[in-house]
Design a protein around this motif. Structure first.
Motif, PDB file in Angstrom:
ATOM      1  N   GLY A   3       0.800  -1.210   0.000  1.00 54.35           N
ATOM      2  CA  GLY A   3       0.000   0.000   0.000  1.00 54.35           C
ATOM      3  C   GLY A   3       0.834   1.262   0.000  1.00 54.35           C
ATOM      4  O   GLY A   3       0.498   2.243  -0.673  1.00 54.35           O
ATOM      5  N   GLU A   4       1.923   1.252   0.734  1.00 49.88           N
ATOM      6  CA  GLU A   4       2.769   2.433   0.786  1.00 49.88           C
ATOM      7  C   GLU A   4       3.453   2.679  -0.561  1.00 49.88           C
ATOM      8  O   GLU A   4       3.543   3.811  -1.036  1.00 49.88           O
ATOM      9  N   GLY A   5       3.932   1.596  -1.197  1.00 49.02           N
ATOM     10  CA  GLY A   5       4.534   1.746  -2.515  1.00 49.02           C
ATOM     11  C   GLY A   5       3.530   2.245  -3.539  1.00 49.02           C
ATOM     12  O   GLY A   5       3.850   3.091  -4.376  1.00 49.02           O
ATOM     13  N   LEU A   6       2.311   1.745  -3.456  1.00 49.44           N
ATOM     14  CA  LEU A   6       1.255   2.174  -4.363  1.00 49.44           C
ATOM     15  C   LEU A   6       0.973   3.658  -4.197  1.00 49.44           C
ATOM     16  O   LEU A   6       0.832   4.402  -5.176  1.00 49.44           O
ATOM     17  N   ARG A   7       0.905   4.091  -2.952  1.00 47.45           N
ATOM     18  CA  ARG A   7       0.637   5.507  -2.685  1.00 47.45           C
ATOM     19  C   ARG A   7       1.797   6.384  -3.170  1.00 47.45           C
ATOM     20  O   ARG A   7       1.568   7.445  -3.761  1.00 47.45           O
ATOM     21  N   ARG A   8       3.021   5.920  -2.924  1.00 42.94           N
ATOM     22  CA  ARG A   8       4.170   6.704  -3.373  1.00 42.94           C
ATOM     23  C   ARG A   8       4.172   6.828  -4.900  1.00 42.94           C
ATOM     24  O   ARG A   8       4.477   7.901  -5.446  1.00 42.94           O
ATOM     25  N   LEU A   9       3.835   5.743  -5.578  1.00 42.76           N
ATOM     26  CA  LEU A   9       3.791   5.781  -7.035  1.00 42.76           C
ATOM     27  C   LEU A   9       2.698   6.725  -7.523  1.00 42.76           C
ATOM     28  O   LEU A   9       2.917   7.533  -8.441  1.00 42.76           O
ATOM     29  N   ALA A  10       1.520   6.643  -6.921  1.00 39.08           N
ATOM     30  CA  ALA A  10       0.419   7.516  -7.327  1.00 39.08           C
ATOM     31  C   ALA A  10       0.773   8.981  -7.091  1.00 39.08           C
ATOM     32  O   ALA A  10       0.509   9.841  -7.950  1.00 39.08           O
ATOM     33  N   ASP A  11       1.374   9.273  -5.947  1.00 37.33           N
ATOM     34  CA  ASP A  11       1.779  10.653  -5.659  1.00 37.33           C
ATOM     35  C   ASP A  11       2.816  11.134  -6.675  1.00 37.33           C
ATOM     36  O   ASP A  11       2.793  12.295  -7.106  1.00 37.33           O
ATOM     37  N   TYR A  12       3.715  10.242  -7.044  1.00 33.76           N
ATOM     38  CA  TYR A  12       4.741  10.590  -8.022  1.00 33.76           C
ATOM     39  C   TYR A  12       4.116  10.927  -9.380  1.00 33.76           C
ATOM     40  O   TYR A  12       4.464  11.935 -10.014  1.00 33.76           O
ATOM     41  N   VAL A  13       3.192  10.085  -9.823  1.00 35.85           N
ATOM     42  CA  VAL A  13       2.560  10.303 -11.125  1.00 35.85           C
ATOM     43  C   VAL A  13       1.739  11.593 -11.114  1.00 35.85           C
ATOM     44  O   VAL A  13       1.741  12.353 -12.094  1.00 35.85           O
ATOM     45  N   ILE A  14       1.041  11.851 -10.022  1.00 38.00           N
ATOM     46  CA  ILE A  14       0.275  13.094  -9.918  1.00 38.00           C
ATOM     47  C   ILE A  14       1.207  14.290 -10.037  1.00 38.00           C
ATOM     48  O   ILE A  14       0.942  15.234 -10.807  1.00 38.00           O
ATOM     49  N   ALA A  15       2.294  14.263  -9.296  1.00 38.40           N
ATOM     50  CA  ALA A  15       3.214  15.402  -9.306  1.00 38.40           C
ATOM     51  C   ALA A  15       3.856  15.592 -10.682  1.00 38.40           C
ATOM     52  O   ALA A  15       4.046  16.731 -11.128  1.00 38.40           O
ATOM     53  N   ARG A  16       4.161  14.491 -11.346  1.00 40.79           N
ATOM     54  CA  ARG A  16       4.883  14.601 -12.614  1.00 40.79           C
ATOM     55  C   ARG A  16       3.974  14.841 -13.804  1.00 40.79           C
ATOM     56  O   ARG A  16       4.316  15.616 -14.703  1.00 40.79           O
ATOM     57  N   HIS A  17       2.804  14.188 -13.820  1.00 41.36           N
ATOM     58  CA  HIS A  17       1.972  14.232 -15.016  1.00 41.36           C
ATOM     59  C   HIS A  17       0.637  14.960 -14.854  1.00 41.36           C
ATOM     60  O   HIS A  17       0.144  15.560 -15.809  1.00 41.36           O
ATOM     61  N   TYR A  18       0.045  14.883 -13.683  1.00 41.73           N
ATOM     62  CA  TYR A  18      -1.301  15.414 -13.512  1.00 41.73           C
ATOM     63  C   TYR A  18      -1.379  16.258 -12.237  1.00 41.73           C
ATOM     64  O   TYR A  18      -2.117  15.934 -11.305  1.00 41.73           O
ATOM     65  N   PRO A  19      -0.611  17.353 -12.179  1.00 42.96           N
ATOM     66  CA  PRO A  19      -0.542  18.142 -10.934  1.00 42.96           C
ATOM     67  C   PRO A  19      -1.877  18.711 -10.485  1.00 42.96           C
ATOM     68  O   PRO A  19      -2.073  18.931  -9.292  1.00 42.96           O
ATOM     69  N   LYS A  20      -2.796  18.935 -11.430  1.00 45.04           N
ATOM     70  CA  LYS A  20      -4.101  19.464 -11.028  1.00 45.04           C
ATOM     71  C   LYS A  20      -4.869  18.480 -10.160  1.00 45.04           C
ATOM     72  O   LYS A  20      -5.725  18.883  -9.361  1.00 45.04           O
ATOM     73  N   ALA A  21      -4.566  17.189 -10.301  1.00 47.33           N
ATOM     74  CA  ALA A  21      -5.243  16.183  -9.486  1.00 47.33           C
ATOM     75  C   ALA A  21      -4.948  16.375  -8.007  1.00 47.33           C
ATOM     76  O   ALA A  21      -5.765  16.032  -7.146  1.00 47.33           O
ATOM     77  N   ALA A  22      -3.782  16.934  -7.701  1.00 46.92           N
ATOM     78  CA  ALA A  22      -3.416  17.151  -6.297  1.00 46.92           C
ATOM     79  C   ALA A  22      -4.345  18.146  -5.622  1.00 46.92           C
ATOM     80  O   ALA A  22      -4.479  18.143  -4.387  1.00 46.92           O
ATOM     81  N   GLU A  23      -4.987  18.995  -6.404  1.00 47.60           N
ATOM     82  CA  GLU A  23      -5.870  20.013  -5.846  1.00 47.60           C
ATOM     83  C   GLU A  23      -7.295  19.497  -5.653  1.00 47.60           C
ATOM     84  O   GLU A  23      -8.129  20.181  -5.051  1.00 47.60           O
ATOM     85  N   ALA A  24      -7.577  18.297  -6.164  1.00 51.36           N
ATOM     86  CA  ALA A  24      -8.933  17.747  -6.100  1.00 51.36           C
ATOM     87  C   ALA A  24      -9.250  17.244  -4.698  1.00 51.36           C
ATOM     88  O   ALA A  24      -8.360  16.919  -3.910  1.00 51.36           O
ATOM     89  N   GLU A  25     -10.538  17.159  -4.409  1.00 48.78           N
ATOM     90  CA  GLU A  25     -10.971  16.636  -3.109  1.00 48.78           C
ATOM     91  C   GLU A  25     -10.553  15.176  -2.962  1.00 48.78           C
ATOM     92  O   GLU A  25     -10.202  14.730  -1.866  1.00 48.78           O
TER      93      GLU A  25
END
Length: 490
Positions: free
Chosen positions: A192-214
C-alpha cells in the motif's frame, strides 16, 4: 557536455527499480541521431555524434549525473497476468527537463541484461530498433502523443533471434516510462505504501491538477482515463495497430509506447491483425478501444485501496471513472471522423455517414489512407472523385455514398478551399507502409545499406505534404509485396 539530469524516479524507494549499468558493447557506431530532438532536450547534437557521445548512446560510458536503473513492473500479457516483468532490456539513464519545460526520460533500449531479463539477453536487434525509430517519429509527425527516438547505434555484436542478427541500441525519450503495469506491480504485492508513493509521483509529474482535487487519486484515474480515451482515436484515425496492447505497454502519461509488432493498415478492415503472436486477434485494429478500456479497469482495481477504506465506496468511485471512458472515446473519435470528412459542425447523422463509408471501404478493399486523402481534394473539386472511385472494387458504391456526403457538405459554412486545406492537414498522404518499412529494414540488416531507411524517414517527417518526388511511397503494396506478419524484437 552534460545532460543536466534530475532523476526523480531514482529518488523513489529502491524496490521501485534495480540499479544496474548498461553492458558495454564491442564497436558502437552511430546509425541515426535525431538532431532536432536533441536540441529540444538541450543536448548538443554535435557532441552526441562524436565518439564520446556515441559511447554514451551505446551504454559504454555513463554520463555525469546519470543514475542507471531498470524499472520494476508487472502486467497482463494477452490477458494473462505476470506478477513481475520489468525492464528486461532497457535501462533508464535519467531525466532531463526539455526546452518546453517538460521532464523526459532518457532510456537505452537493448543495453544488456537486468535483474528483470528472465533469461533474456537484454539486447536488441537492428531491425526492431530501426522500426521503432521510423514509426515513433512518424507518429510524432502525425501529432500523436508518443515516445520519441533520439538515436540508433549498432553495437558491432550479433544477437540470436530466429537467426543471427546485428545488434543495436535505441535511445528512447518518453514523458515517463510508468505504465499501468507499474501500478499492478505494487498492487499484487499488497504494498500500500509503494502504491501511494507511485500515485503521488505520477500526480506530481503528469497530472498536478489532481493534487488540488478533493479526491486526488480518483482525479488521477479520471485523468489517465481521459488521456487514453483521447489517444486511441488518434491511432484509429491513421490506421495504426499497436499489436501488443498489454497493460505493461499502456503508458500512464497517455503516450504511445513500446513499438513491437506495430503496423498500419492498407485496405480498411477493422479485424486487421499483423502481430505474429496475436493468434486470436485480441489486439486487432477494431479491438483497440475495448482493450484499452479493459486495461484501464485493471488500473482502477489497483487504485481501490487509495480511494476509500470502504470497499463498496471505493468500487463505486472506480466504476464511475471507468464508465466515463466510452463516451469520452466516442466524442474524440467522432470529432476526428468529422475532421477527416471536412465537417466543421456536428449533425446527428454524421457518425452514420462516416460508418457507412468505412463499411463500404471494407467491402470494397479500399485503401484507408488514400481514400481519405482523395476525399480531401474531392471536397473542393468534383473531378477529383475519380481518385477515390478507383480505390473501390465497385465504384458505384462510392458514388452513392459521395452523393450523401456532398449534401452534408452543403450545410457547412466554410468555403471549399478552406475545407480542402483543413482535410489535408488531418488526412496524411504518407504512412509507414509495412512493405516500405520491411524493405528499409532488410536493406539495413542484410546489406548495411541505410539509404532506404533515411529516405523513408525523410518522407515520414512530412506526412501531410504531397512530396511528388516521393509519390511512390504513398502507393499501397502490390499483392506480392504485402506484409502479413510483424514480429516483436525479443
Amino acid at each position: 557536455m552534460t545532460f543536466n539530469f534530475d532523476n526523480s524516479y531514482a529518488r523513489l524507494p529502491d524496490h521501485f527499480y534495480a540499479r544496474v549499468a548498461p553492458t558495454p558493447v564491442t564497436a558502437p557506431k552511430l546509425v541515426r541521431l535525431n538532431r532536432e530532438l536533441a536540441r529540444q532536450l538541450n543536448l548538443d547534437p554535435d557532441w552526441l555524434s562524436s565518439p564520446e557521445g556515441v559511447e554514451v548512446l551505446a551504454g559504454n560510458r555513463i554520463p555525469s549525473g546519470s543514475e542507471p536503473i531498470a524499472m520494476a513492473y508487472a502486467g497482463h500479457q494477452f490477458g494473462q497476468f505476470v506478477p513481475q516483468l520489468g525492464d528486461g532490456r532497457a535501462i533508464l539513464l535519467g531525466e532531463v527537463v526539455a526546452r518546453d519545460g517538460v521532464r523526459r526520460d532518457i532510456q537505452l533500449k537493448g543495453s544488456g541484461p537486468t535483474p528483470f531479463s528472465r533469461r533474456g539477453d537484454g539486447r536488441a536487434a537492428l531491425g526492431p530498433v530501426l522500426r521503432e525509430y521510423l514509426i515513433s517519429e512518424a507518429m510524432a509527425a502525425f501529432g500523436i502523443p508518443t515516445t520519441r527516438s533520439l538515436a540508433a547505434v549498432t553495437t558491432g555484436e550479433t544477437v540470436i533471434r530466429e537467426r543471427f542478427l546485428p545488434g543495436a541500441v535505441l535511445t528512447r525519450v518518453a514523458a515517463s516510462h510508468v505504465r499501468i503495469g507499474t501500478f499492478q506491480y505494487f498492487a499484487v504485492r499488497r504494498d500500500g505504501e509503494g502504491l501511494r508513493r507511485l500515485a503521488d509521483y505520477v500526480i506530481a509529474r503528469h497530472y498536478p491538477k489532481a493534487a488540488e482535487a478533493e479526491q486526488p487519486y480518483r482525479a488521477l484515474l479520471d485523468a489517465v482515463v481521459k488521456a487514453q480515451a483521447e489517444l486511441v482515436p488518434q491511432w484509429l484515425l491513421v490506421g495504426f495497430i499497436h499489436g501488443v496492447l498489454n497493460t505493461d505497454n499502456t503508458s500512464i502519461a497517455g503516450e504511445t509506447i513500446d513499438y513491437g509488432p506495430c503496423a498500419f493498415m492498407d485496405a480498411y478492415d477493422p479485424e486487421t491483425v499483423f502481430s505474429s503472436i496475436d493468434y486470436h486477434g485480441r489486439y486487432s485494429y477494431g479491438n483497440q478501444p475495448q482493450i484499452v478500456h479493459w486495461n484501464l479497469v485493471r488500473l482502477a482495481e489497483c487504485l481501490l485501496p487509495l480511494f476509500s477504506d470502504d470497499q463498496d465506496k471505493a468500487v463505486a468511485m472506480a466504476q464511475e471513472a471507468i464508465d466515463a471512458y466510452p463516451e469520452q472515446f466516442k466524442s474524440a473519435y467522432e470529432a476526428g471522423l468529422r475532421r477527416k470528412l471536412g465537417l466543421f459542425t456536428a449533425q446527428e447523422d454524421d457518425l452514420t455517414l462516416a460508418q457507412d463509408l468505412l463499411t463500404a471501404m471494407a467491402k470494397n478493399g479500399a485503401d484507408f489512407t488514400l481514400t481519405f486523402r482523395a476525399l480531401s481534394d474531392a471536397s473542393a473539386d468534383l473531378a477529383q472523385d475519380e481518385r477515390a472511385r478507383a480505390l473501390f472494387a465497385d465504384p458505384a458504391v462510392f458514388d452513392e455514398w459521395a452523393k450523401r456526403w456532398r449534401e452534408r457538405l452543403a450545410a457547412e459554412p466554410q468555403d471549399a478551399e478552406t475545407r480542402r486545406k483543413a482535410m489535408r492537414a488531418v488526412n496524411p498522404m504518407f504512412i509507414p507502409r509495412n512493405h516500405r518499412v520491411e524493405a528499409a529494414l532488410a536493406a539495413a540488416v542484410d546489406r548495411k545499406d541505410y539509404a532506404p531507411f533515411e529516405e523513408l524517414l525523410q518522407v515520414l517527417t512530412k506526412p501531410f505534404e504531397d512530396q511528388p518526388e516521393f509519390a511512390q511511397y504513398a502507393n499501397p503494396p502490390e499483392p506480392h509485396q504485402r506484409v502479413l506478419k510483424t514480429f516483436c524484437g525479443t
